[in-house]
Every structure is written in C-alpha cells, then in structure tokens.
Design a protein around this motif. Structure first.
Motif, PDB file in Angstrom:
ATOM      1  N   MET A  70       0.839  -1.190   0.000  1.00  0.00           N
ATOM      2  CA  MET A  70       0.000   0.000   0.000  1.00  0.00           C
ATOM      3  C   MET A  70       0.875   1.241   0.000  1.00  0.00           C
ATOM      4  N   LEU A  71       0.339   2.316  -0.569  1.00  0.00           N
ATOM      5  CA  LEU A  71       0.984   3.615  -0.453  1.00  0.00           C
ATOM      6  C   LEU A  71       0.669   4.192   0.922  1.00  0.00           C
ATOM      7  N   SER A  72       1.105   5.409   1.168  1.00  0.00           N
ATOM      8  CA  SER A  72       0.877   6.041   2.466  1.00  0.00           C
ATOM      9  C   SER A  72      -0.612   6.109   2.786  1.00  0.00           C
ATOM     10  N   GLU A  73      -0.943   5.834   4.033  1.00  0.00           N
ATOM     11  CA  GLU A  73      -2.344   5.939   4.440  1.00  0.00           C
ATOM     12  C   GLU A  73      -2.855   7.367   4.341  1.00  0.00           C
ATOM     13  N   LYS A  74      -1.935   8.343   4.228  1.00  0.00           N
ATOM     14  CA  LYS A  74      -2.359   9.734   4.046  1.00  0.00           C
ATOM     15  C   LYS A  74      -3.197   9.912   2.790  1.00  0.00           C
TER      16      LYS A  74
ATOM     17  N   LEU B  98      15.789  18.464 -12.800  1.00  0.00           N
ATOM     18  CA  LEU B  98      15.398  18.043 -11.453  1.00  0.00           C
ATOM     19  C   LEU B  98      13.925  17.643 -11.473  1.00  0.00           C
ATOM     20  N   MET B  99      13.598  16.539 -10.821  1.00  0.00           N
ATOM     21  CA  MET B  99      12.206  16.107 -10.691  1.00  0.00           C
ATOM     22  C   MET B  99      11.887  15.942  -9.215  1.00  0.00           C
ATOM     23  N   LEU B 100      10.927  16.697  -8.732  1.00  0.00           N
ATOM     24  CA  LEU B 100      10.484  16.608  -7.341  1.00  0.00           C
ATOM     25  C   LEU B 100       9.416  15.536  -7.220  1.00  0.00           C
ATOM     26  N   ILE B 101       9.561  14.672  -6.224  1.00  0.00           N
ATOM     27  CA  ILE B 101       8.568  13.632  -5.991  1.00  0.00           C
ATOM     28  C   ILE B 101       8.279  13.541  -4.497  1.00  0.00           C
ATOM     29  N   SER B 102       7.296  12.746  -4.181  1.00  0.00           N
ATOM     30  CA  SER B 102       7.028  12.372  -2.796  1.00  0.00           C
ATOM     31  C   SER B 102       7.278  10.880  -2.677  1.00  0.00           C
ATOM     32  N   THR B 103       7.936  10.464  -1.622  1.00  0.00           N
ATOM     33  CA  THR B 103       8.186   9.040  -1.430  1.00  0.00           C
ATOM     34  C   THR B 103       6.895   8.317  -1.062  1.00  0.00           C
ATOM     35  N   ARG B 104       6.909   7.006  -1.186  1.00  0.00           N
ATOM     36  CA  ARG B 104       5.690   6.214  -1.006  1.00  0.00           C
ATOM     37  C   ARG B 104       5.069   6.412   0.378  1.00  0.00           C
ATOM     38  N   GLU B 105       5.923   6.554   1.400  1.00  0.00           N
ATOM     39  CA  GLU B 105       5.380   6.682   2.752  1.00  0.00           C
ATOM     40  C   GLU B 105       4.886   8.083   3.061  1.00  0.00           C
ATOM     41  N   SER B 106       5.142   9.030   2.153  1.00  0.00           N
ATOM     42  CA  SER B 106       4.831  10.429   2.433  1.00  0.00           C
ATOM     43  C   SER B 106       3.526  10.903   1.830  1.00  0.00           C
ATOM     44  N   GLY B 107       2.939  10.151   0.913  1.00  0.00           N
ATOM     45  CA  GLY B 107       1.675  10.553   0.289  1.00  0.00           C
ATOM     46  C   GLY B 107       1.877  11.123  -1.098  1.00  0.00           C
TER      47      GLY B 107
ATOM     48  N   PHE C  15       6.211  17.559  -1.457  1.00  0.00           N
ATOM     49  CA  PHE C  15       7.393  16.936  -2.054  1.00  0.00           C
ATOM     50  C   PHE C  15       8.497  16.787  -1.001  1.00  0.00           C
ATOM     51  N   ASN C  16       9.073  15.607  -0.934  1.00  0.00           N
ATOM     52  CA  ASN C  16      10.138  15.394   0.054  1.00  0.00           C
ATOM     53  C   ASN C  16      11.372  14.725  -0.535  1.00  0.00           C
ATOM     54  N   TYR C  17      11.443  14.637  -1.887  1.00  0.00           N
ATOM     55  CA  TYR C  17      12.531  13.883  -2.502  1.00  0.00           C
ATOM     56  C   TYR C  17      12.797  14.448  -3.886  1.00  0.00           C
ATOM     57  N   ALA C  18      14.033  14.298  -4.363  1.00  0.00           N
ATOM     58  CA  ALA C  18      14.399  14.808  -5.682  1.00  0.00           C
ATOM     59  C   ALA C  18      15.197  13.761  -6.448  1.00  0.00           C
ATOM     60  N   ILE C  19      14.856  13.584  -7.730  1.00  0.00           N
ATOM     61  CA  ILE C  19      15.568  12.662  -8.605  1.00  0.00           C
ATOM     62  C   ILE C  19      15.944  13.396  -9.889  1.00  0.00           C
TER      63      ILE C  19
ATOM     64  N   PRO D 279      20.450  -0.098 -10.739  1.00  0.00           N
ATOM     65  CA  PRO D 279      20.951   0.063 -12.104  1.00  0.00           C
ATOM     66  C   PRO D 279      20.472   1.373 -12.733  1.00  0.00           C
ATOM     67  N   PHE D 280      21.133   1.774 -13.775  1.00  0.00           N
ATOM     68  CA  PHE D 280      20.767   2.961 -14.546  1.00  0.00           C
ATOM     69  C   PHE D 280      19.328   2.801 -15.054  1.00  0.00           C
ATOM     70  N   GLY D 281      18.501   3.811 -14.801  1.00  0.00           N
ATOM     71  CA  GLY D 281      17.125   3.797 -15.288  1.00  0.00           C
ATOM     72  C   GLY D 281      16.116   3.197 -14.337  1.00  0.00           C
ATOM     73  N   MET D 282      16.558   2.739 -13.158  1.00  0.00           N
ATOM     74  CA  MET D 282      15.631   2.219 -12.156  1.00  0.00           C
ATOM     75  C   MET D 282      15.684   3.088 -10.910  1.00  0.00           C
ATOM     76  N   LEU D 283      14.536   3.223 -10.255  1.00  0.00           N
ATOM     77  CA  LEU D 283      14.445   4.016  -9.035  1.00  0.00           C
ATOM     78  C   LEU D 283      14.307   3.100  -7.822  1.00  0.00           C
ATOM     79  N   PRO D 284      14.818   3.515  -6.658  1.00  0.00           N
ATOM     80  CA  PRO D 284      14.587   2.743  -5.432  1.00  0.00           C
ATOM     81  C   PRO D 284      13.090   2.603  -5.158  1.00  0.00           C
ATOM     82  N   PHE D 285      12.733   1.546  -4.473  1.00  0.00           N
ATOM     83  CA  PHE D 285      11.321   1.261  -4.212  1.00  0.00           C
ATOM     84  C   PHE D 285      10.620   2.447  -3.555  1.00  0.00           C
ATOM     85  N   ARG D 286      11.312   3.153  -2.657  1.00  0.00           N
ATOM     86  CA  ARG D 286      10.688   4.273  -1.956  1.00  0.00           C
ATOM     87  C   ARG D 286      10.219   5.368  -2.901  1.00  0.00           C
TER      88      ARG D 286
END
Length: 664
Positions: free
Chosen positions: A244-248, A372-381, A393-397, A417-424
């Motif tokens: 599940m994503l964040s309960e938020k 720069l791409m601003l995102i929110s991690t899975r636990e953050s909503g 937004f709490n993360y940047a890729i 690897p190149f082109g993959m993002l961490p699960f978070r």
C-alpha cells in the motif's frame, strides 16, 4: 481514493443525530451518558479494542498582546473495550516551535472514568520532551485505566503559527461514534481545503458572521466564516501491512492550507502560488536552483574521459556509475533546507538531493539534457495536482532525455541500475522543474521485467530414504537487486539460513553457488543444493512438490479494503519442478491443475503437472501484471492468493511402493 474540494460558501446542512445522543452543542467535560457507561462491545466493529465515543475540535483566532494567535480546543472520550485498548491510555500531543515562537498547551484536563469513580491526571504527571529544534511532545498516561474505562481529556492550545491551521482527521485506527470539527476564520485569512478519503460528511455547514474579529487600533472589524463539519459511525482505518501507499492518501480527513493573508495594514501575503511563481522561485533559490548551476565545478573535478564518450547513453551510464560509487548516502532526503553540492562532493557523502543534484550537474556538463524532478516518497503521500503544495514533495531525482527516451535516475543506492528508481520512489508521478521552460507533471513508470524463477530438480536415495535436490534460482529486476543486497550484507551462512526459511524446517541446504558470469545489475543467477531426510517412509509417501514457497501465507488478510493495492512494480513468480520417481515406487496421485485469471489478466495463476516415464514435472506461474490494483478488485485478488497459498501448501504428490495398489 477520492478527493473532493469543499465549497465552504455554499454548504448544505444535513440533519445529524448521533447514536449516543450527541447534539451539535458542546458536551460538558467530565459527564457521561448512560449509554457510554454501559457500552461493552461496539456492534459496528466487534473486533475493535477501543472506540472514540465523542470527539470535538474548535479552531479560531484570538488577539493576545496585539498579536494574532491560532487557538485549538480539543475534547474526546475513548472507551477501552479490552486489554489491547489500553494502548490508547498514553497520549502524546505534538507542539511546534521556531526560535522564540512556540505552541503552548493551556487548561489540559484528563480523567479516567472507572465504575463511577474519576481519577484525574495531576499536573506533575504531564511531561514535555523536546524531540527536535522544531518540535516537542507533551504527554501523559491515564491512571487506573482498565478494560471498561472511559478515557476523557481536553485542552486548549495557543499557537503563533497561523499556517498550522491544518485540518482534522475524522478517521483513525480505531472506530469513532461521533467526530465534529468547528472553525471560525476571519475573512482576511483564506485557506484551501480538501476532503480526502471515501467517507462522506454527515454535517457540512458554513455561514458568515459579520464583524466578528476585532484588533484594537484598527477601525474596521473583519467578518468571519463559521464552519461545522461532522461524521458519525466512522469505521477504523485498517492499514495493510504491505502493498500500500501512504495511508495519508486514503484516510478520511479534512486538510486546510493557508492560501492568502490579507493583513490589516493592507498588505497581502500569498502562500499558495501558481506553478509559474514556483518555477521562478526555484530558479533563484540558493539551496536548489543555484545548486544546479555548478557544471563548471564538476567538469574540473572529474576525469575528462568521463564526459567525452561519443554515445550519449554510454556517457550517461558512466556518469551515473561515477556519482553512485563516489557518494555514500547519509539517509537524509534534504529537498528543503541547506544543500551544498560542492561540499558534499568533497566529503563524498550527502543527502539524496545533494547526490542527485550533483548527478544532474555532471550530466548537463556532459551535454546530456537533465532536469530536477520533485517527488514524494511512497510513505509520504501523493502530491496534490490542483495547485502547488511544495510541502507535499520530500525527494528529488533526475530526469534524463537521450535520443527521445526518458530515464529517471537516483544515485543514492549503490545497487540500483541505470534507469531504475529505489522502491521508496515508486510513487506514480512527480513535478519536473525545467528551469528554461515551465515545470510539468511526469509519470513514474517502474521497471517491468521483475521475476523470481526457480527450477528444481529432485531425485531420491531410496536406501537412505532421503531426497537430493538442486534449486537453480534466477531473479530479475527489483527481485535481483534484493538478491544482490542480501549477498552483500549477509554472511554466507546467514544467507543460506535465510533461504532455508523459505523452504521449511526439514530441508537442509548443503551448498550455494553464485554465477557471476550469468549475472549483472538487473539479474542474479545462483544454485542451491539441498537434501531432505526421512522423506521416503512407509508404503505410501506424501510429498509437497514445492521445495520453495513464494508466499507462506496470504498477504491480503483484511476482510475489506477500501483503498488500492499498490505493489510498486509488477512481478512474476515461476516454479518448475522435475522429480525423478524413486525406484520401487509408482505415482498414485498428482495434484489437480488450476488456472485462474483475474480481470483482463491483471493477475494470472497457472498450475500444471505432467507424468512422463520415470519422472514428474510441475509448473507453477503467478503473474502480477499491474503494479496498481483498484480497491474494487481487492476481493478477486484476495481469492487468487487463497489459491496461491493453497496450491503451495496443500498440493501433494502421492507415491506408492510397487505392488501396494494390487494388494489393495
């Protein structure tokens, strides 16, 4: 998940009668109804350990010493239904601070009601603890709390932070019989508000009160917006333990966000801006915008060969590999606040933002278009799309364009690897900050080649009554990354023990081999040799053909789930067994084949068997073809996994000694 903006100017008043007899008037502190005293089980949720009988909040503004403060009043009563409900007997109230500006609690009262006796929390039993430079916690524990107790408390909070008028959570991890939120907002404050979750308001009321807010020295009083929202019979929000994503994103709540402050001196402060405003601020921001203009620094501090390869994709991969190996991530996200890429580069350590902004600088220095791409991690909503809420937004890729193809990069994880993002970071979408053009939303597409494949070959030592087998395991994508991490972090013996846990107590792994030549960053190939003692016992032998269990139990245990299942990425599990029939035995029974498809092949389950001269083959294949499965499909998904766990645990190959059937 549903989002609904509340129109507070034209609200509809719904008649609300609480099942416990509450009216829209404040309930006097310290008083209980007969129904509250006698309640022993909450019929709407008989498994609940506790239930909120009554909850009310009142937010308003008050002038104290010629300064405007936000005042929050809170009152609640909680019934403890069993021993586990005593977890709610300890209360923690967060308080925010910034320098000399601090939130303070006034008039805190707390009572434990036990069989007609009241036990009050004494001032000496209330504790305050600083947890950071910006936050403290005021806490207490109800005395004499036991099963059947009613825990009641109220307080008044004085806050200098008018932007901290942040809303109300109707839903929580325990059910609520009645929850009401009231607010009185001077007209010079404008707030955006959003109702999140799938529950509907039972009361939604708004009206204007003329000349309600006065500050000495100003000739004109402000009008106020008076709000009342309420829900009754609110079910507990039951969060899944996984997938599940964040309960938020789903919990029913009302959010307020300060949009404008029309100050009484005529000046207007705007807090909610357009994306054009945000883009311009980012271009000039010292901690982000200017940190992305350090190309020359990076050109001077890396070897020249890193930036000159003719193939731009190879050049980008080399740069990514360099940054990933150069830095150690300090575990911080660091989107806002101090960011210094030069210092981080020299120290070889930094936050996610510092590492990925260094990556962006170096890629641009290598003539590879990167933003720069601003995102929110899975636990953050999930970030709100309708207007900029930068705190979402709490993360940047990094977003890279090469020959018309897009790559999203995050160099914080040395195994990624190149082109993959961490699960978070697999949280659906983010905002690309293109400082030369306008910013825009961009979808996150996870790696789709993720698999866990096991090929098992088993034969028997009839004389010793044991099985001897080989497991060839090939993982790919995110599954392979997990394998690589475990191999790196665990000792050989610990790694083998971890594998043994997935196959059972009677199995012993006697050797393990990792095939470097067949593996890379996205793939891991390995072999386990194992044996099972005392498996051939008696004239009739029952063998579970699954020497590896992908799922020991059904991960979808909730009876109902009103929010999506989010796997992060699609994946496929495949198990293939070739088992030699032991000498002197014949096959009496094989498990039945099963084929289950969910929806338009969102999930497919296939289980086959085949008997050939001298051997048996088993094929099990589970394909989760979509990473995001809607709440309406939860019951079918749960049913599929009931088949999955049943097949793995209860499928049996039955062998009989030769001649046993004829004797029957």
């Amino acid at each position: 998940m549903s989002f609904r903006t509340i129109d507070f100017l034209f609200a509809v008043v719904l008649v609300l009668t609480n099942m416990m007899g509450y009216s829209q008037q404040k309930v006097a502190f310290g008083t209980l109804t007969t129904a509250e005293k006698n309640l022993s089980t909450y019929e709407q949720d008989t498994l609940a350990h506790a239930v909120v009988l009554y909850e009310r909040g009142d937010n308003y503004f008050e002038v104290i010493n010629r300064r405007i403060y936000l005042v929050k009043e809170y009152h609640t009563k909680i019934k403890v239904l069993d021993e586990l409900g005593l977890d709610y007997a300890t209360i923690s109230i967060p308080l925010y601070k910034n320098g000399s500006s601090v939130e303070k609690i006034k008039k805190l009262q707390a009572i434990t009601h036990v069989d007609g006796t009241q036990y009050r929390v004494l001032p000496s039993e209330i504790f305050t603890k600083d947890v950071s430079d910006y936050k403290s916690i005021e806490s207490f524990t109800f005395p004499k709390a036991t099963q059947g107790s009613i825990l009641e408390y109220n307080y008044k909070m004085i806050s200098p932070f008018v932007f901290n008028f942040n809303g109300w959570a109707f839903q929580s991890e325990i059910p609520k019989i009645y929850s009401e939120f009231n607010a009185k907002i001077p007209g010079n404050y404008r707030y955006n508000r959003t109702l999140t979750g799938n529950l509907k308001l039972d009361l939604n009321e708004a009206k204007i009160q003329k000349q309600c807010f006065h500050i000495a020295g100003y000739p004109k009083d402000a009008d106020c917006e008076v709000l009342k929202y309420a829900m009754r019979g609110i079910p507990a929000f039951k969060a899944a333990k996984q997938f599940m994503l964040s309960e938020k994103n789903y919990i029913s709540r009302l959010d307020f966000e300060l949009s404008e402050n029309h100050r009484l001196d005529g000046v207007t402060d705007k807090y909610t801006k357009s994306w054009k405003d945000v883009d311009e601020e980012f271009r000039t921001d010292q901690d982000i915008g200017r940190q992305l203009t350090k190309n020359v620094f990076f050109e001077k501090n890396v070897r020249g060969s890193l930036l000159v390869h003719q193939d731009p994709l190879i050049r980008a991969k080399n740069i990514y590999s360099f940054i990933r190996n150069h830095y150690t991530w300090d575990g911080q996200y660091g989107v806002y606040g101090k960011a210094r890429v030069k210092e981080a580069f020299e120290e070889r350590k930094g936050s996610a933002s510092e590492i990925n902004m260094s990556l962006i600088n170096l890629l641009n220095a290598g003539d590879i278009k990167t933003n720069l791409m601003l995102i929110s991690t899975r636990e953050s909503g999930l970030p709100k799309r309708n207007h900029p809420v930068m705190s979402d937004f709490n993360y940047a890729i990094a977003k890279v364009e090469i020959d018309g193809k897009t790559y999203l990069l995050d160099a914080t994880d040395k195994f990624m690897p190149f082109g993959m993002l961490p699960f978070r970071a697999l949280n659906h979408y983010g905002r690309v900050m293109d400082f030369k053009e306008d910013s825009y939303w961009f979808n996150i597409q996870p790696e789709n080649e993720n698999s866990y494949f096991v090929r098992a070959n088993v034969k028997f030592d009839v004389e010793k009554g044991k099985a001897l087998g080989v497991l060839d395991v090939v993982t790919q994508g995110y599954e392979a990354i997990e394998t690589h991490k475990n191999l790196k972090s665990l000792s050989p013996q610990a790694y083998i023990e971890q594998m043994e846990q997935s196959i059972g107590d009677d199995y012993t792994i006697i050797s393990h081999e990792f095939y470097e030549e067949r593996s890379d960053e996205r793939r891991a190939s390995e072999r386990f040799s194992f044996e099972v003692d005392n498996i051939l016992q008696g004239n009739r032998v029952y063998i579970n053909p699954f020497f590896v269990l992908f799922f020991k139990e059904n991960p979808f245990k909730l009876e109902k789930r009103n929010y999506p299942v989010d796997l992060g990425y699609g994946r496929m599990y495949k198990y293939q067994l070739s088992m030699v029939i032991p000498e002197g035995y014949n096959v009496a029974e094989l498990p039945e084949k099963q084929v289950v498809h969910m929806g338009d092949k969102i999930v497919t389950l296939e289980f086959y068997n085949q008997q050939m001269p001298g051997q048996i083959s088993i094929l099990f294949k589970l394909a989760l073809n979509k990473s995001h499965i809607l709440a309406d499909d939860y019951e079918p998904l749960k049913k599929v996994f009931e088949h999955v766990t049943d097949i793995q645990r209860n499928s049996l190959v039955v062998l009989e000694k030769d001649g046993e059937r004829s004797r029957k």
